[in-house]
Design an enzyme around this catalytic site. Structure first.
Site, mmCIF file in Angstrom:
data_model
loop_
_atom_site.group_PDB
_atom_site.id
_atom_site.type_symbol
_atom_site.label_atom_id
_atom_site.label_comp_id
_atom_site.label_asym_id
_atom_site.label_seq_id
_atom_site.Cartn_x
_atom_site.Cartn_y
_atom_site.Cartn_z
ATOM 1 N N LYS A 34 10.765 9.112 -1.481
ATOM 2 C CA LYS A 34 11.038 10.406 -2.115
ATOM 3 C C LYS A 34 10.070 11.518 -1.744
ATOM 4 C CE LYS A 34 9.129 9.298 -6.700
ATOM 5 N NZ LYS A 34 9.427 9.226 -8.111
ATOM 6 N N ALA A 45 -5.139 2.699 -3.047
ATOM 7 C CA ALA A 45 -5.833 1.472 -3.475
ATOM 8 C C ALA A 45 -7.199 1.408 -2.808
ATOM 9 C CB ALA A 45 -4.994 0.252 -3.129
ATOM 10 N N GLN A 46 -8.201 1.113 -3.612
ATOM 11 C CA GLN A 46 -9.564 1.162 -3.059
ATOM 12 C C GLN A 46 -10.166 -0.229 -2.915
ATOM 13 O OE1 GLN A 46 -11.552 3.433 -6.069
ATOM 14 N NE2 GLN A 46 -10.726 5.383 -5.386
ATOM 15 N N GLU A 116 -14.782 -8.514 -8.171
ATOM 16 C CA GLU A 116 -14.233 -7.634 -9.214
ATOM 17 C C GLU A 116 -14.105 -8.411 -10.510
ATOM 18 O OE1 GLU A 116 -10.632 -5.872 -7.591
ATOM 19 O OE2 GLU A 116 -11.829 -4.378 -6.567
ATOM 20 N N HIS A 245 -6.808 1.264 -16.572
ATOM 21 C CA HIS A 245 -8.045 1.092 -15.802
ATOM 22 C C HIS A 245 -9.172 1.750 -16.580
ATOM 23 C CE1 HIS A 245 -10.982 1.002 -12.633
ATOM 24 N NE2 HIS A 245 -10.160 0.270 -11.906
ATOM 25 N N ARG A 291 -10.350 -6.253 -17.375
ATOM 26 C CA ARG A 291 -10.106 -4.825 -17.576
ATOM 27 C C ARG A 291 -9.651 -4.456 -18.983
ATOM 28 N NH1 ARG A 291 -7.120 -3.071 -12.020
ATOM 29 N NH2 ARG A 291 -8.997 -3.323 -10.794
ATOM 30 N N HIS A 352 -2.798 2.460 -15.435
ATOM 31 C CA HIS A 352 -3.091 2.117 -14.039
ATOM 32 C C HIS A 352 -2.040 1.216 -13.420
ATOM 33 C CE1 HIS A 352 -5.497 1.399 -10.539
ATOM 34 N NE2 HIS A 352 -5.648 0.118 -10.794
ATOM 35 N N ARG A 387 -3.020 -8.440 -15.357
ATOM 36 C CA ARG A 387 -3.195 -8.665 -13.919
ATOM 37 C C ARG A 387 -4.666 -8.865 -13.578
ATOM 38 N NH1 ARG A 387 -3.911 -4.358 -9.276
ATOM 39 N NH2 ARG A 387 -5.003 -3.337 -10.982
HETATM 40 C C1 LIG Z 1 -5.769 4.419 -7.488
HETATM 41 C C2 LIG Z 1 -5.246 3.025 -7.361
HETATM 42 C C3 LIG Z 1 -6.077 1.996 -6.891
HETATM 43 C C4 LIG Z 1 -5.585 0.689 -6.755
HETATM 44 N N1 LIG Z 1 -6.389 -0.286 -6.243
HETATM 45 C C5 LIG Z 1 -5.872 -1.514 -6.008
HETATM 46 C C6 LIG Z 1 -6.628 -2.521 -5.351
HETATM 47 O O1 LIG Z 1 -7.755 -2.297 -4.949
HETATM 48 N N2 LIG Z 1 -6.060 -3.747 -5.153
HETATM 49 C C7 LIG Z 1 -4.791 -4.037 -5.585
HETATM 50 O O2 LIG Z 1 -4.332 -5.173 -5.379
HETATM 51 N N3 LIG Z 1 -4.049 -3.091 -6.199
HETATM 52 C C8 LIG Z 1 -4.554 -1.844 -6.413
HETATM 53 N N4 LIG Z 1 -3.780 -0.900 -7.021
HETATM 54 C C9 LIG Z 1 -2.385 -1.220 -7.334
HETATM 55 C C10 LIG Z 1 -1.589 -1.219 -6.042
HETATM 56 O O3 LIG Z 1 -2.041 -0.169 -5.220
HETATM 57 C C11 LIG Z 1 -0.096 -1.042 -6.308
HETATM 58 O O4 LIG Z 1 0.327 -1.967 -7.268
HETATM 59 C C12 LIG Z 1 0.685 -1.265 -5.012
HETATM 60 O O5 LIG Z 1 0.196 -0.423 -4.010
HETATM 61 C C13 LIG Z 1 2.157 -1.020 -5.243
HETATM 62 O O6 LIG Z 1 2.796 -1.071 -4.003
HETATM 63 P P1 LIG Z 1 4.363 -0.819 -3.948
HETATM 64 O O7 LIG Z 1 4.758 -0.923 -2.533
HETATM 65 O O8 LIG Z 1 5.019 -1.677 -4.948
HETATM 66 O O9 LIG Z 1 4.533 0.682 -4.491
HETATM 67 P P2 LIG Z 1 3.893 2.073 -3.944
HETATM 68 O O10 LIG Z 1 2.812 1.821 -2.986
HETATM 69 O O11 LIG Z 1 3.580 2.909 -5.132
HETATM 70 O O12 LIG Z 1 5.123 2.701 -3.183
HETATM 71 C C14 LIG Z 1 6.257 3.150 -3.884
HETATM 72 C C15 LIG Z 1 7.144 3.911 -2.925
HETATM 73 O O13 LIG Z 1 8.401 4.158 -3.526
HETATM 74 C C16 LIG Z 1 8.773 5.520 -3.348
HETATM 75 N N5 LIG Z 1 9.703 5.866 -4.426
HETATM 76 C C17 LIG Z 1 9.521 5.791 -5.757
HETATM 77 N N6 LIG Z 1 10.655 6.129 -6.401
HETATM 78 C C18 LIG Z 1 11.575 6.418 -5.454
HETATM 79 C C19 LIG Z 1 12.945 6.839 -5.483
HETATM 80 N N7 LIG Z 1 13.612 7.053 -6.628
HETATM 81 N N8 LIG Z 1 13.586 7.036 -4.301
HETATM 82 C C20 LIG Z 1 12.943 6.875 -3.108
HETATM 83 N N9 LIG Z 1 11.647 6.478 -3.036
HETATM 84 C C21 LIG Z 1 10.986 6.255 -4.184
HETATM 85 C C22 LIG Z 1 7.455 6.254 -3.358
HETATM 86 O O14 LIG Z 1 7.572 7.550 -2.827
HETATM 87 C C23 LIG Z 1 6.613 5.278 -2.523
HETATM 88 O O15 LIG Z 1 6.873 5.464 -1.162
HETATM 89 C C24 LIG Z 1 -4.253 0.411 -7.158
HETATM 90 C C25 LIG Z 1 -3.437 1.436 -7.634
HETATM 91 C C26 LIG Z 1 -3.912 2.730 -7.729
HETATM 92 C C27 LIG Z 1 -2.998 3.813 -8.230
#
Ligand SMILES: Cc1cc2nc3c(=O)[nH]c(=O)nc-3n(C[C@H](O)[C@H](O)[C@H](O)COP(=O)(O)OP(=O)(O)OC[C@H]3O[C@@H](n4cnc5c(N)ncnc54)[C@H](O)[C@@H]3O)c2cc1C
Length: 540
Positions: A34, A45-46, A116, A245, A291, A352, A387
């Site tokens: 989107k 993710a850090q 962690e 978080h 956490r 978070h 988690r």
């Molecule tokens: C700041 C931060 C730090 C983190 N650190 C860690 C870490 O160190 N280790 C760890 O294991 N996890 C961490 N997490 C959690 C982890 O990053 C996420 O759980 C993981 O990246 C999710 O991946 P995903 O592919 O499911 O979703 P995302 O990476 O969020 O991707 C979702 C995708 O879907 C798209 N999308 C959403 N809705 C729609 C729609 N209606 N139509 C089309 N596209 C859509 C978005 O644009 C995006 O491209 C962190 C999260 C955050 C926010």
């Protein structure tokens, strides 16, 4: 326009891109996303990815730590499967080119493993404090290089196209399973709604942080996939388990910036504004407690003192170590005049991570045939009630791999698509001249969820939240059908649906467990506890 593909992927974070790379040799692939392709939680993710890679660690310990964090609700078979699969998935990322941080000791090179909260060993594989950015960059580059994959940016999925949607509930035979045929998707730049038809559809839309006023999540995290799946009748589980978080940067201009848990892993200490540490009052692991314990402790201290924030202090470590280990956090804080090597960082808890989501099996299949869900949008049974840090990127990798294998198999077996699908019908909708309704409701939902369905809940607060959200949902629904849809309206409808699901699950769980804490049921429910809190839309 009509698009016909073998594999439709909604979302371009770690889950969507990993799945795309794996199914691509077996058919045509469309990824709709989107915003820009890299805009995702993954990109922020850090900390890193949990995996057993060192000789003084073991699968048993990683399994045990995951089960302990999950507080009795993890599915042990899923935990074992994920933990055992982890080293192979990490090797694949290395082969693709992800530059994980290494250390050299006595002529031996190994991963520079981070530690962690909740982990009994150092086991977090990371690329300094930019792990997600590196993973997202490498996966996106690989996907772009494959001609069989087409990426549609600024395309937002609205709803699925299913057999039941086409026939109506009455048209379904007794016991007949629903099947997903694809999705309606809005091109946000020209307001056209397109029909995507697919043999297999993956929801990889990430989390729901934007349902809350304060969140570490980027703007894309509006729970779209969960709301979309729920509207189609898929089963949704465990929505009450929202991880807050403990440490997001507190600064008026710092939107959503997270201070990684790895900083406490490297010795960071939580202090009150007067400098006194407080975590020893709450848990024997002190600053490295799970956490949920840390977030509740901070919440309690802030409520007691009336302060707006607490402090995270790493100034006792060597400045060069801090700058090298946390380059991203160091620079970002410096941009707000906070030199973390010399002064403590003001932090607050924020929404978070969502442990619940679309209920899936061990192959990432939802309860609707040919509809898969992976990553944060899914509830696989890995996290249970809480988690374990850095298990989520891992979960996305493992289930994207498994879902891809299953999708390849079923799409090879037979083509199930109807000859044609109806186009999106706008009915009598007209352009809206009242955008203020969207922004007002958006704000109200996020405040309501923060105040009544946050870190500490009660029956009264949940009942109040339920009454308000029903009214808001009705208002949003009538608005939704009267006006031509926009991405803001789609997201508003979705956060209202997801808020409602969180409240319903929280009301159903009459105990305190893991991330769900209710003042009226401060203890665990013992044998009466529900394993999964399930919700499903009963009729269309
Ligand atoms: C700041 C931060 C730090 C983190 N650190 C860690 C870490 O160190 N280790 C760890 O294991 N996890 C961490 N997490 C959690 C982890 O990053 C996420 O759980 C993981 O990246 C999710 O991946 P995903 O592919 O499911 O979703 P995302 O990476 O969020 O991707 C979702 C995708 O879907 C798209 N999308 C959403 N809705 C729609 C729609 N209606 N139509 C089309 N596209 C859509 C978005 O644009 C995006 O491209 C962190 C999260 C955050 C926010």
């Amino acid at each position: 326009m009509d698009f016909k593909v073998d594999f439709l992927i909604i979302g371009s974070g770690i889950a969507g891109l990993t799945y795309a790379l794996k199914v691509s040799p077996y058919g045509s692939v469309a990824i709709v996303t989107k915003k820009d392709r890299i805009e995702s939680s993954t990109n922020y993710a850090q900390g890193g990815i949990a995996a057993v890679t060192s000789a003084n660690d073991s699968f048993e310990l990683h399994v045990r730590d995951t089960l302990t964090a999950g507080d009795g609700l993890c599915h042990r078979d899923i935990v074992e499967l994920v933990v055992h699969d982890a080293p192979e998935r990490i090797s694949e990322l290395i082969e693709l080119g992800v530059p994980f941080s290494l250390r050299e000791e006595e002529d031996r090179v190994s991963f520079d493993l981070g530690r962690e909260g909740g982990h009994s060993r150092r086991r977090i594989v990371h690329a300094r404090d930019l792990t997600g950015q590196e993973v997202e960059r490498v996966l996106a580059e690989k996907v772009e290089a494959l001609p069989g994959i087409k990426i549609y940016e600024h395309f937002i999925a609205i709803d699925l196209i299913t057999r039941k949607k086409l026939r109506g509930s009455e048209g379904m035979l007794r016991g007949e399973k629903d099947i997903c045929y694809g999705a309606y998707v809005l091109d946000t730049r020209n307001h056209q709604v397109h029909t995507f038809t697919s043999q297999a559809t993956l929801l990889a839309t990430g989390g729901t942080g934007k349902v809350y006023l304060y969140t570490s999540n980027p703007d894309i995290s509006t729970g779209d996939g969960i709301a979309i799946a729920y509207r189609s009748g898929a089963e949704i589980a465990n929505m009450e388990f929202i991880q807050f978080h403990p440490t997001c940067l507190y600064h008026p201009e710092a939107k959503n910036f997270l201070i990684s848990e790895a900083m406490r892993g490297e010795g960071g200490i939580l202090r009150l504004k007067d400098g006194s540490p407080f975590m020893e009052k709450y848990h024997p692991l002190k600053d490295l407690a799970p956490r949920d314990v840390v977030a509740r402790a901070i919440d309690a201290e802030l409520k007691r003192s009336g302060d707006d924030y607490i402090l995270l202090d790493i100034t006792h470590r060597d400045p060069d170590f801090i700058k090298n280990r946390f380059p991203n956090i160091y620079q970002k804080c410096l941009s707000f005049d906070i030199d973390i090597a010399r002064m403590p960082i003001p932090v607050v808890p924020a929404a978070h991570y969502l442990c619940g989501g679309i209920l899936t099996n061990k192959d990432g299949e939802s309860t609707i045939e040919r509809l898969f869900a992976c990553g944060e949008v899914a509830c696989t049974g890995l996290h249970g009630a809480n988690r374990l840090a850095s298990n989520s990127l891992l979960e996305a990798l493992v289930f994207a791999h498994r879902a891809a294998q299953k999708s390849i198999k079923i799409t090879k077996d037979k083509n199930i698509l109807p000859a044609s699908l109806p186009s999106w019908d706008t009915g009598n909708a007209v352009d809206s001249d009242e955008s203020v309704v969207v922004s007002h409701n958006w704000d109200e939902i996020r405040r309501l969820m923060w105040n009544y369905v946050g870190i500490v809940r009660s029956n009264k607060r949940l009942a109040r939240a339920r009454r308000r959200i029903k009214l808001l949902k009705n208002e949003i629904n009538s608005y939704y059908w009267d006006f031509i849809i926009t991405s803001d309206l789609i997201e508003l409808r979705n956060i209202a649906t997801v808020a409602d699901l969180i409240i319903e699950c929280a009301i159903k769980r009459k105990e305190s467990r893991g991330l769900h804490f209710n003042l009226n049921y401060p203890d665990k429910g013992g044998i009466k506890c529900e394993r999964n809190t399930l919700v499903r839309r009963s009729r269309r």
